[in-house]
Design an enzyme around this catalytic site. Structure first.
Site, PDB file in Angstrom:
ATOM      1  N   GLY A   1     -37.242  37.739  17.741  1.00  0.00           N
ATOM      2  CA  GLY A   1     -37.709  39.108  17.956  1.00  0.00           C
ATOM      3  C   GLY A   1     -36.889  39.820  19.011  1.00  0.00           C
ATOM      4  N   TYR A   2     -35.683  40.169  18.664  1.00  0.00           N
ATOM      5  CA  TYR A   2     -34.777  40.831  19.606  1.00  0.00           C
ATOM      6  C   TYR A   2     -34.586  42.319  19.265  1.00  0.00           C
ATOM      7  CZ  TYR A   2     -32.951  37.056  22.613  1.00  0.00           C
ATOM      8  OH  TYR A   2     -32.797  36.089  23.565  1.00  0.00           O
TER       9      TYR A   2
ATOM     10  N   THR B   1     -34.638  37.873  10.710  1.00  0.00           N
ATOM     11  CA  THR B   1     -34.260  37.004   9.595  1.00  0.00           C
ATOM     12  C   THR B   1     -35.362  35.992   9.296  1.00  0.00           C
ATOM     13  OG1 THR B   1     -31.946  37.268  10.202  1.00  0.00           O
ATOM     14  CG2 THR B   1     -32.474  35.408   8.761  1.00  0.00           C
TER      15      THR B   1
ATOM     16  N   GLU C   1     -26.107  31.618  20.712  1.00  0.00           N
ATOM     17  CA  GLU C   1     -26.101  32.163  19.361  1.00  0.00           C
ATOM     18  C   GLU C   1     -24.672  32.281  18.843  1.00  0.00           C
ATOM     19  OE1 GLU C   1     -27.554  36.186  18.998  1.00  0.00           O
ATOM     20  OE2 GLU C   1     -27.792  36.021  16.832  1.00  0.00           O
TER      21      GLU C   1
END
Lengths: 370, 398
Positions: free
Chosen positions: B127-128, B161, B244
């Site tokens: 949740g960015y 995603t 990431e």
């Protein structure tokens, strides 16, 4: 030299741009794409009323006697609206084949229906192993009585699902020939599908399709020059359409850079993005130049001159379309990836155009050989 | 210098290869090879198989289930999983959240969450991004207000995603709206089944619905699900982004796809000869191959550097930029190889186990959607423009 449009062409452009603006908004187009037919019969009637369906045909045959530049004007406007109605297969591709190869009797039988919007045509030509080679035809036309029996499979035939008539290429003992085939002919069947850009196409299967001698379009065994010329005209047309797509993609991206804010400012203030937009614009202008050259020369009977112009345009537009489409998505960020924004749809149409009528490598070789 | 694999490396490679061959279920392998969509169950099944062998979280510390592998071993492992057509290991819990918990999480949080990440019992999502906070992530507006023993979270996350599969979401929220941008952010762990969470799929230009909007309407999150300190979440966020980016280069994946491209081009013909022998096409493949070879060694050099305890500098960003450029260039060549057959859109052929026939080259129904979908790689994970900003700051500071 004069790069201007004449008065009639300006009127043509204005009327289609108005049509696109009024009738072909994003949601309206989405409904057409999702419909069972995959095109709007109402819009097709409108095209007939506007005279578009008679664009390339002689005035004495009921058309308006347009040339490559007129087609360019229409296709560029269609590109901006991502119009999916089968104008390209019916009017440009098959229309050109009829102009180049049909007898007066054949034209008299077909043109009124086309111009009036009753008939839609598709050119069943590509095959599994043809790739971009127009001379690769394996489908057979076996002489039988005073006619022929057609057998073979034709691939990625644009506009096939809505076609009332097909022009089919097949090999007789004399060589590559063209035949007029009714869509309802016994032995002709379709595997229809949508295309990545929201249009419709099909695989066309021919199993023992009987046609009369009067179905032969042009000389027995001598159809390749007409095919090549008609595809050149259609290639110039998709180049113009691509210019319309690119123009819309550049405009849309410019507007996005002018409105989207990140880091407390419009993202158009970032130099990296400014330069990317300028690169897109340069690609657009280079493409427009060669789309004009192709439009002017696509009617040339001199094949060498015509090939050089059309192939140069297709090389440029393949490359530019890719850069403009990809950059438009990139500069829109995640928004560019969504089906809910027009920008991705321009990218998809440009991607399809690149693989239509020969890709960049194919036309680069053809340009050098011309 | 010595660029060869040691005997131990080669033995390890064979061990991984054999394991994949013997343990990856055939129906999953076939879907991956055909670039079809995988189900949640496909991913989880494979992750459980890897976990059973102790290989699901090689980069974790040993005491939590990691492997203590050398950079070369990690590289070999990554290659073998890709070459064997294994499903992608879902990074959200294993590679994104876990390093944050290990570094900033409480002992209770580690005990509560890490084992279920490793067992694949809990699927995580990220949740960015928000509609107004993409590249400018710190501009996020999702608000979390402390009320007694919980936070009340309201806002919207986007591009999430596989949120439709997720049990949990790690989420960046604003806990102090008065503070300077980066300083009022906190890092929370949210149960996706909480009241007020709504997931809406977003259809992308390739026709898939992998990403989502996640709407948060007064969602209650217990205070014990705050990671690190309140208003210090940006530190966690940045730490996660560094992780990431590593692995985002997709070097092994690109190698595998180049192999597949060669097979497709060997079957396609141009002028009666294989496309693979056609000069212009062959040259394009070779150019990508050279670039990929360079990146492979750039990656190995970066990994070796990290092992020596050096803090990564511009390397993750370089790998992300060039790695995604290579991946995208390969997808372009698939479209070129298919030629006119890239144009039909046959989404039903991309469903797992579908019997719908592709047209043209085998598997061609996936080529154009893959090309379209892969444009995301230069946008997500910090867009390539942002990566170049990062590198230029490092270079110009020197």
């Amino acid at each position: 030299m004069d790069f201007g449009l004449n008065e009639q062409q300006q009127l043509l452009r204005d009327s289609i741009e108005r049509f696109v603006q009024d009738e072909y908004g994003f949601d309206a187009r989405r409904r057409i794409v999702a419909s069972e037919a995959g095109y709007s019969p109402d819009h097709w009637r409108t095209f007939a009323e506007l005279g578009l369906l008679g664009l390339p045909f002689a005035e004495e045959e009921g058309g308006i006697g347009g040339d490559g530049v007129d087609t360019m004007v229409v296709m560029e406007a269609f590109g901006k609206g991502l119009v999916v109605e089968p104008f390209l297969p019916t009017v440009v591709l098959c229309g050109s084949l009829l102009k180049l190869a049909a007898s007066p009797a054949q034209r008299a039988a077909l043109l009124p229906g086309i111009i009036g919007g009753k008939r839609r045509l598709a050119f069943a030509h590509g095959e599994r192993r043809a790739r971009h080679d127009l001379g690769h035809v394996e489908a057979n036309a076996t002489p039988a009585g005073d006619g022929f029996v057609l057998d073979g499979t034709k691939s990625v035939v644009f506009g096939a699902p809505s076609a009332t008539d097909f022009i089919v290429s097949a090999r007789t003992p004399a060589g590559i020939s063209l035949f007029l085939v009714d869509a309802a002919a016994e032995g002709l069947s379709l595997r229809p599908y949508a295309t990545i850009d929201g249009a419709r196409a099909a695989e066309v299967m021919l199993k023992g399709v009987r046609v009369g001698g009067d179905a032969l379009l042009g000389p027995d065994g001598g159809a390749l020059p007409a095919i090549e010329h008609a595809v050149d005209i259609a290639t110039a047309a998709v180049c113009a359409e691509a210019v319309g797509c690119m123009q819309a993609a550049v405009d849309g991206t410019r507007d996005y850079l002018n409105t989207r804010e990140q880091f407390g400012t419009r993202i158009g203030n970032f130099q990296a993005l400014q330069h990317a937009l300028v690169d897109m614009f340069i690609e657009l202008e280079q493409s427009r130049s060669l789309a004009i050259v192709a439009a002017v020369h696509c009617d040339d009977a001199d094949a060498a001159q015509r090939r050089r112009a059309v192939s140069a345009a297709k090389v440029q537009i393949g490359k530019s379309g890719r850069i403009v489409g990809q950059s438009a998505v990139q500069l829109h960020g995640g928004m560019g990836m969504t089906e809910e924004m027009q920008i991705g749809h321009y990218f998809k149409r440009l991607t399809a155009i690149e693989q239509t009528f020969g890709d960049g490598d194919h036309h680069l070789a053809r340009f050098q050989a011309a | 210098m010595d660029l060869r694999y040691s005997a131990e490396d080669l033995a390890f490679r064979d061990e991984v290869r054999t394991f994949v061959r013997e343990n990856l279920p055939g129906h999953i392998r076939d879907k991956v090879a055909a670039q079809q969509h995988l189900s949640k169950d496909d991913y989880v099944t494979w992750q459980k198989i890897l976990a059973g062998r102790g290989w699901l979280a090689p980069h974790w510390p040993r005491e939590w289930g990691g492997c203590d592998w050398s950079p070369v071993e990690k590289h070999i492992f990554d290659e073998e999983l890709n070459f064997g057509n294994c499903p992608r290991i879902m990074p959200f819990g294993l590679k994104m959240l876990a390093p944050v918990l290990l570094r900033f999480g409480s002992e209770a949080q580690k005990q509560r969450f890490l084992p279920k990440i490793l067992s694949s019992e809990e699927w995580w999502c990220q949740g960015y991004s928000e509609p107004g906070a993409g590249s400018d992530l710190a501009g996020l507006k999702t608000r979390a207000e402390r009320r007694g023993d919980h936070y009340v979270v309201t806002g919207q996350k986007t591009w999430t995603t596989l949120a439709q599969y997720a049990d949990w979401m790690f989420v960046l929220v604003r806990t102090d709206p008065a503070a300077k941008k980066q300083e009022g952010i906190s890092f929370l762990l949210m149960d996706m089944r909480s009241k007020g969470v709504t997931v809406r799929p977003i259809r992308t230009i390739d026709g898939s619905t992998e990403i989502n909007d996640v709407f948060l309407d007064a969602v209650e999150v217990p205070v014990e699900n705050l990671v690190g300190e309140e208003n210090k979440g940006w530190t966690c966020a940045k730490y996660l982004l560094g992780h990431e980016r590593s692995g985002i280069a997709g070097i092994a994946y690109s190698k595998k796809m180049l192999d597949k491209l060669r097979r497709v081009a060997a079957e396609e013909t141009i002028g009666g000869k294989p496309l693979l022998e056609h000069g212009p096409f062959r040259d394009k493949i070779a150019r990508i191959e050279v670039e990929l070879m360079a990146l492979e060694y750039t990656n190995l050099r970066a990994l070796a550097n990290e092992t020596k305890g050096n803090v990564p500098g511009p390397e993750p960003s370089i790998l992300k930029v060039r790695g995604t450029e290579i991946q995208q260039a390969i997808t372009e060549l698939f479209v070129e190889a298919a030629g006119p057959y890239a144009i039909p859109f046959l989404p039903e052929a991309l469903e797992g186990g579908s019997n719908v026939e592709s047209l043209g080259p085998e598997g061609a129904a996936a080529f154009a959607p893959h090309y379209l979908n892969w444009r995301k790689t230069s946008i997500y994970g910090g867009s390539n423009e942002i990566q170049k900003n990062i590198v230029s700051k490092i270079l110009l500071r020197a």
